[in-house]
Every structure is written in C-alpha cells, then in structure tokens.
Design a protein around this motif. Structure first.
Motif, PDB file in Angstrom:
ATOM      1  N   GLN A   2       0.840  -1.186   0.000  1.00 41.99           N
ATOM      2  CA  GLN A   2       0.000   0.000   0.000  1.00 41.99           C
ATOM      3  C   GLN A   2       0.884   1.247   0.000  1.00 41.99           C
ATOM      4  O   GLN A   2       1.899   1.300   0.684  1.00 41.99           O
ATOM      5  N   THR A   3       0.493   2.248  -0.774  1.00 45.10           N
ATOM      6  CA  THR A   3       1.234   3.502  -0.804  1.00 45.10           C
ATOM      7  C   THR A   3       0.337   4.637  -0.353  1.00 45.10           C
ATOM      8  O   THR A   3      -0.767   4.807  -0.873  1.00 45.10           O
ATOM      9  N   PHE A   4       0.786   5.399   0.641  1.00 41.43           N
ATOM     10  CA  PHE A   4       0.060   6.563   1.132  1.00 41.43           C
ATOM     11  C   PHE A   4       0.792   7.798   0.618  1.00 41.43           C
ATOM     12  O   PHE A   4       1.985   7.973   0.863  1.00 41.43           O
ATOM     13  N   THR A  59       4.516   7.181   1.341  1.00 41.69           N
ATOM     14  CA  THR A  59       4.915   6.171   2.327  1.00 41.69           C
ATOM     15  C   THR A  59       4.371   4.815   1.926  1.00 41.69           C
ATOM     16  O   THR A  59       3.178   4.682   1.642  1.00 41.69           O
ATOM     17  N   GLN A  60       5.238   3.816   1.900  1.00 40.39           N
ATOM     18  CA  GLN A  60       4.815   2.467   1.544  1.00 40.39           C
ATOM     19  C   GLN A  60       4.595   1.616   2.785  1.00 40.39           C
ATOM     20  O   GLN A  60       5.315   1.738   3.778  1.00 40.39           O
ATOM     21  N   LEU A  61       3.603   0.762   2.709  1.00 41.71           N
ATOM     22  CA  LEU A  61       3.238  -0.101   3.823  1.00 41.71           C
ATOM     23  C   LEU A  61       2.908  -1.483   3.262  1.00 41.71           C
ATOM     24  O   LEU A  61       2.089  -1.610   2.357  1.00 41.71           O
ATOM     25  N   PHE A 269       4.277  -2.263   8.411  1.00 40.45           N
ATOM     26  CA  PHE A 269       3.522  -3.475   8.098  1.00 40.45           C
ATOM     27  C   PHE A 269       2.113  -3.388   8.669  1.00 40.45           C
ATOM     28  O   PHE A 269       1.872  -2.741   9.691  1.00 40.45           O
ATOM     29  N   GLN A 270       1.193  -4.083   7.998  1.00 34.16           N
ATOM     30  CA  GLN A 270      -0.138  -4.356   8.517  1.00 34.16           C
ATOM     31  C   GLN A 270      -0.476  -5.804   8.218  1.00 34.16           C
ATOM     32  O   GLN A 270       0.189  -6.471   7.425  1.00 34.16           O
ATOM     33  N   ARG A 271      -1.525  -6.286   8.875  1.00 31.67           N
ATOM     34  CA  ARG A 271      -2.076  -7.593   8.515  1.00 31.67           C
ATOM     35  C   ARG A 271      -3.185  -7.384   7.495  1.00 31.67           C
ATOM     36  O   ARG A 271      -4.087  -6.573   7.709  1.00 31.67           O
ATOM     37  N   ARG A 272      -3.122  -8.094   6.395  1.00 29.49           N
ATOM     38  CA  ARG A 272      -4.063  -7.886   5.301  1.00 29.49           C
ATOM     39  C   ARG A 272      -5.507  -8.105   5.735  1.00 29.49           C
ATOM     40  O   ARG A 272      -6.410  -7.365   5.310  1.00 29.49           O
ATOM     41  N   ASP A 273      -5.732  -9.099   6.560  1.00 26.06           N
ATOM     42  CA  ASP A 273      -7.099  -9.451   6.969  1.00 26.06           C
ATOM     43  C   ASP A 273      -7.394  -9.042   8.405  1.00 26.06           C
ATOM     44  O   ASP A 273      -8.315  -9.584   9.031  1.00 26.06           O
TER      45      ASP A 273
END
Length: 362
Positions: A2-4, A59-61, A269-273
C-alpha cells in the motif's frame, strides 16, 4: 504493498506536568473523581493539542498474509510451554496469539539484549521469549502487574516507575527495543524516541505496534482537527479526543518522526485481513462496517449531543452527561469503542541510523 501519498494530519498533545499526564492516562475522557483535575485537564487539552506539520510524503506499507504472521512450530511449542508455566488459561490463548504473534514474527532473530517499554502484564514478554530463547530481556512499566509465575517463566529483569527516569539509568546496551501499543501514549514522542535510539547499539532496531490515530480515515479525526484549530473543547466532546493517546500519528508522520530521531527510514507493516487491532477485517469489510458504525453513531449519539450543546452551551448537567456517556460505553458504536475498533494498526520496524551521533560504540 500500500502507498500513502498524503500530507500529515497527525497531532500531538503537549502536556509537561507529570501529574497531569498520569491523570490523563487514568481518565482520558476527564470524567474522573477529581473535578479540579478534570477542569485543568480540559484546559490542558485546549492549550496543548497541536498539529504536527509535515510536507506531503509518499509512504509504503506492506500488508502481510495470514501465513506470513504465523510463528514456526518450534516457536509455538516454546510459547505453549511458557504459557503453561505462566498459568495462562488455554481458553485465553487463541486471542493472545491473534494479537501478539505477528509482532513477534517480525522480531530480528539475532537480538541478544532486548528492552521492552510498557510491558503491562507481561503478555508481550512471553512471545518475545518464545522467539528469542537466549536473549537478555529487560522490561519496564509504570506499575508492576506481571504475575510471579510469568516472571519466572520469562526470566526477565524488570523495572517499574516513571519511564523517562528509568531510561536515564541505561547505557548504549540494547540491540532491540520493543513495545506493543505504547508509543501512542507518549506526550513527547520525538524526545522519547531520540532517547531510545541513543540506547541502541550500532544497527540496533526498534519494533512496535501502534494505532494510526492520525490517519485520514480514522473516526472523529475531524473533531481533533477542530479542537486543535479552535482551541475550544466542549466537555462532552473530550471523549472524541482521547487524551490518553496524545500522539495521534499516521504512516507519513511516523516515517518522518523515526527519521528525525536517529533511525533509518522504517519499514511499515499491517495484517491484510486484520487492519485494526480488535477486528479481523480486510479492507472491503472494514470500510463497510465503519460506514455502518458511523451512521449508527450519528443517529443515536451525535444528534443528542448537538441538542445538549444548544441547551447547555457551557457545560451539560452532570446527570445528563453521565447517562449519555454510560450508554456510549456500552455500545460498540459509542465514540471510544468505535474509534478503537476502527483505527488501523501498524507495525513499525526501524534500524538505528548509521549517521546518528550515537551510532558507534557497541
């Protein structure tokens, strides 16, 4: 990935008085037993809530799949033994694993000396010990709430008291600093993060999960913006501001802050679900549920608040305030539960900058 690409809407609540900081952490909505402190706290929020100005930043995540967040079988065996020794009920373990395992999975495996800030009851420590069986672990928190069986199972050096005071007793001795939902409680994030970077040896790392209270899609961010710009806070609206989370950051602000305080550009990082800490929702389901929650809040709580503000422009009667806030605490679309459930969670992993003045000297 994901890019913010956004300018920061991050905010900071600047409170210098240690007694007021402690009161805001215990009573973040300022409905505590001390009326004088409640009023002083509202004044502190009015005066101290400021925008953290940032330039527009890309910002990439990275969003991790479920498989990427699982511990290995060896780590899970070790974790279960630690939980057995810590007397953790088996019925409670699944929820703990869901909450903490993904952070432990990303811990640098070569860490040998670990500092944990804000360890609470020591749950995070069990997971760290499971993935770092031979590391020396030092932990601190304001109060000692770690059960004795857990302390023995983890083998931890523990300090309790004011964090800023305790940190001054350490030298440049850690190769990892870890925290789970602690950084959002910082009233001086830049100062504290700079101190933490100074405690890391060369190429040391900081890893932390925290909520993005300043993300553009976070519930009630408009209320925070209004309070910061207008310097006026109606007593009933303090619940929207959550003075217990003074650093309301977002991906852009988080990256900039880490780089300003002695770290290289961090990985996010995030968790996709599992975009929030509490709800196992992916992006589509998350957006639908959030829209429904906002609509329910607007009908049942925002409208009555508007009427109360008109009838009582200075302050609502205590009984009326207690009834409304009591109802809000019980329903999942009340202000605080709605915000906590639908604020996205991010994990940051940052290495100490090689250009930091404290980079040398292991």
């Amino acid at each position: 990935m994901q890019t913010f690409d956004q300018s920061s809407s991050a905010f900071e609540l600047r409170v210098r008085d240690p007694a007021m900081r402690a009161y805001l952490q215990r009573h973040p909505f300022l409905v505590g037993p001390d009326r004088e402190m409640n009023e002083k706290g509202r004044q502190a929020v009015r005066d101290g809530l400021v925008l953290r100005n940032r330039d527009k930043i890309s910002t990439q995540l990275r969003r991790l799949t479920r498989a990427e967040t699982r511990l290995t079988s060896e780590q899970m065996d070790r974790l279960n033994r630690i939980m057995d020794e810590s007397e953790v009920p088996k019925a409670a373990r699944r929820a703990l694993i869901d909450d903490y395992a993904w952070e432990a999975k990303l811990v640098p495996s070569d860490s040998k000396s670990v500092l944990v800030i804000g360890c609470a009851d020591g749950t995070e420590l069990m997971f760290l010990r499971a993935v770092l069986p031979d590391a020396k672990i030092t932990a601190l928190d304001y109060e000692d709430s770690i059960p004795d069986p857990r302390k023995r199972a983890i083998n931890v050096r523990f300090f309790h008291g004011d964090m800023n005071t305790i940190l001054t007793s350490f030298g440049q001795e850690f190769d990892l600093i870890s925290s789970n939902h602690t950084l959002e409680h910082l009233y001086t994030p830049n100062e504290t993060l700079k101190t933490l970077s100074e405690l890391l040896i060369s190429d040391g790392a900081l890893i932390s999960t925290l909520p993005m209270d300043g993300h553009e899609n976070t519930p009630f961010l408009d209320k925070v913006k209004a309070a910061a710009s207008g310097k006026a806070v109606y007593p009933l609206d303090v619940v929207y501001l959550d003075a217990g989370h003074p650093w309301k950051t977002n991906p852009a602000d988080l990256v900039a802050t880490m780089q300003e305080t002695g770290f290289e550009r961090p990985l996010l990082f995030q968790r996709r679900d599992h975009l929030s800490r509490t709800l196992p929702f992916g992006e589509r389901r998350f957006k639908v549920a959030l829209a429904f929650a906002k609509a329910m809040h607007a009908i049942l709580f925002a409208s009555p608040r508007s009427v109360i503000r008109v009838l009582f422009p200075n302050s609502p009667p205590k009984l009326l305030s207690s009834l409304l806030m009591g109802a809000e605490r019980r329903l999942w679309f009340g202000p605080n539960k709605l915000k906590n459930n639908f604020t996205q969670e991010v994990l940051v992993l940052a290495r100490k900058s090689s250009s930091s003045p404290y980079a040398s000297g292991d």
